[in-house]
Structures are given as structure tokens and as C-alpha cells.
Design an enzyme around this catalytic site. Structure first.
Site, PDB file in Angstrom:
ATOM      1  CB  CYS A  34      -0.885   0.043   1.023  1.00 38.48           C
ATOM      2  SG  CYS A  34      -0.106   0.222   2.976  1.00 38.48           S
ATOM      3  CB  CYS A  59      -4.881   3.571   5.410  1.00 39.18           C
ATOM      4  SG  CYS A  59      -4.468   2.318   6.644  1.00 39.18           S
ATOM      5  CB  CYS A 103      -3.608  -1.096   8.802  1.00 42.22           C
ATOM      6  SG  CYS A 103      -4.439  -1.307   7.385  1.00 42.22           S
TER       7      CYS A 103
END
Ligand code: FES
Length: 142
Positions: A34, A59, A103
Site C-alpha cells: 500500500c 491509511c 495495518c
């Protein structure tokens, strides 16, 4: 609602954001998939993490998990911080959507990367203590 109130709170008001001038342990990890990057600054005194800051370019879940991770390790010993798992961070946030669990791995790895740096600065090989740090790519959550 996709995200818990705690996730939204830590995303909107992240704790311990920034840099630490007198950090003696700095870690950085990235997720090649990402492109998100997380940097962790620790001040370690007598084996205890007395202060911590982070900067996350990523994010919302990455910001919330790094914020929660800093709260969980502040005031803890190095050994306690090394037992911090991404699952513990997710639980402390009352859960994350499955697609966002990776994440939280970044947050766990950022803490480990900073502690590895602490040992490296003292001429100690961190790998036997901290383990391999490979960012999200080395985890099996996806
Ligand atoms: Fe990259 Fe969340 S999507 S860490």
C-alpha cells in the site's frame, strides 16, 4: 459502522504524534503493497520506554493502530513492549475490519524496529532478541 468508536477516536485525535528530539531508538517500517510508512521514536531509560512519538504516512487504520500502540508501550519495559502483538492493538481498539488487520501489523513492526535500533546503537545484534522485521510482507495475515 465499519470502524469502532475507538478507531475513529484514535484516527481523529491520534496520541503521541510527532518526533522526539532526544529519542535513542528510531524505527521505520513500510508496507510495499500500500506504500504506507510508519516511523516510531522511543526514549528508553533504564530499560523503560519513558516517551514515545510516531509519524504515520498512511491509511486511517494505520494511524489509529500506531496511536494505540504508542499508548500501550508508554511506561513499559522493553521486554513488555516486545510482547505487544498486532492482535492486542486490534483488541484495544475494539476490532478492525478484516481487510484492515494488516495495518495493525505495521504498528507492531514499527515498535520492534525501534527497539532493534536501540540494540544496534549499542553494538548488540537485535535479531535474536527482536526477531525478523519485514513489515507487512513478512506477516501471514493476508
Ligand atoms: Fe497500508 Fe493500512 S492500507 S497500512
Amino acid at each position: 459502522m465499519l470502524y469502532s468508536e475507538k478507531v475513529m477516536d484514535h484516527f481523529a485525535n491520534p496520541r503521541n504524534v510527532g518526533e522526539l528530539e532526544d529519542a535513542n531508538a528510531i524505527g521505520e517500517v513500510g508496507n510495499v503493497k500500500c506504500g504506507d510508512i510508519m516511523k516510531m521514536y522511543l526514549k528508553i531509560e533504564g530499560g523503560v520506554i519513558t516517551d514515545v512519538r510516531f509519524k504515520t504516512f498512511g491509511c486511517g487504520a494505520a494511524i489509529a493502530t500506531s496511536s494505540m500502540a504508542t499508548e500501550l508501550i508508554k511506561g513499559k519495559t522493553i521486554d513488555e513492549a516486545l510482547t505487544l502483538t498486532n492482535q492486542a492493538v486490534v483488541e484495544a481498539l475494539d476490532g478492525l475490519p478484516p481487510v484492515k488487520v494488516h495495518c495493525s501489523v505495521l504498528a507492531e513492526q514499527a515498535v520492534k524496529s525501534a527497539i532493534a535500533d536501540y540494540y544496534t546503537r549499542q553494538g548488540i545484534d537485535p535479531t535474536p532478541i527482536v526477531g525478523e522485521i519485514g513489515g507487512c510482507d513478512s506477516c501471514s495475515c493476508h
